[in-house]
Design an enzyme around this catalytic site. Structure first.
Site: not given
Ligand code: V0D
Length: 251
Positions: A31-32, A34-36, A44, A48, A142, A205
């Site tokens: 998460d984060g 768009g805010r970055w 935004r 991504h 992995l 959350r």
């Protein structure tokens, strides 16, 4: 005087204290993004795009520290509520990511897989992901799972419906239904439950991610936005996990 510990210590190379208690399966809410971008006055989608290179950095770190399974929440069933232009951009990222990184992933013995309601994604997205799954099928390093069009309540409801159908068709008896049997109907059927959940971007959350599978999982949150998330920060999560005692409800 010979002091091997000091003599052999490489400078500044990040590392774990020891190799006990490594989380086998790590799940991440990335998460984060768009805010970055917003903080930099950028659209935004620029966040991504930047997030894609973080994915590769963390995959390489996971390989380095011998994590067995990494599950990344890439696109949720709730993400359809975003503007169409942003959705279109995000759903092209698998192809872009794989175009740049698939050879390196193969060289690192990574096996790619996907969980989620893949059928309702655009054809070009499914095609790109399926190609990567096929090309890495025989790798045994992995396991890298992308959660695509994934929502946990939807997963649990589908599981319930499929079990009822199998009971109705006589393929499953109601008496056999227990937690193990239920787990076998989830997208994560062949995976161990995650040991550690990481969420970047400051929110604390679950956002409908792996509700059933995270029942006993350790949670680790950071305010760092996904595009700024680094090997060093990932290592902090691994180290803290190493220190925690897992009790599964016992003493
Ligand atoms: C956007 C930050 C890699 C989170 C990371 C379709 C949101 C970049 C993939 C990817 C996304 C998926 C499958 C695959 C190879 C790569 C990806 C999505 C979003 C949703 F086989 N990054 N990435 N997929 N973002």
């Amino acid at each position: 005087m010979n002091i091997p510990f000091f003599k052999n210590k490489k400078s500044e190379e990040p590392s774990l204290y020891h190799d006990e208690n490594i989380a086998d399966h790590i799940a991440i809410v990335m998460d984060g993004n768009g805010r970055w971008a917003k903080k930099r006055g950028m659209p935004r989608i620029a966040g991504h795009k930047e997030g894609v290179s973080t994915v590769m950095n963390i995959v390489k770190a996971a390989v380095k520290y011998k994590v067995k399974v990494l599950t990344l929440y890439a696109f949720s069933t709730e993400n359809w509520k975003r503007p169409k232009s942003e959705i279109d951009f995000i759903l092209r990222l698998p192809k872009e990511f794989l175009h740049i990184y698939l050879p390196e992933l193969i060289a690192n013995n990574v096996r790619i897989d996907a969980i989620g309601d893949m059928e309702n994604l655009p054809h070009h997205t499914i095609e790109a992901v399926q190609y990567a799954i096929d090309r890495t099928r025989d790798n045994d390093g992995l396991q890298l799972n992308f959660a695509l069009n994934y929502g946990s309540r939807n997963e649990i409801l589908n599981t319930m419906k499929e079990m009822v159908r199998d009971i109705h068709d006589g393929k499953l008896s109601l008496d056999e239904v227990d937690e193990q049997q239920f787990s076998r109907y989830l997208y994560t059927a062949n995976l161990p439950d995650p040991d550690l959940l990481i969420r970047t971007g400051g929110e604390k959350r679950l956002s409908n991610f792996l509700l059933w599978q995270l029942a006993y999982t350790e949670f680790w949150f950071t305010d760092v936005l996904w595009p700024d998330f680094s090997e060093e920060e990932f290592l902090n999560a691994l180290k803290e996990y190493q220190q925690r005692q897992r009790r599964y409800g016992g003493l």
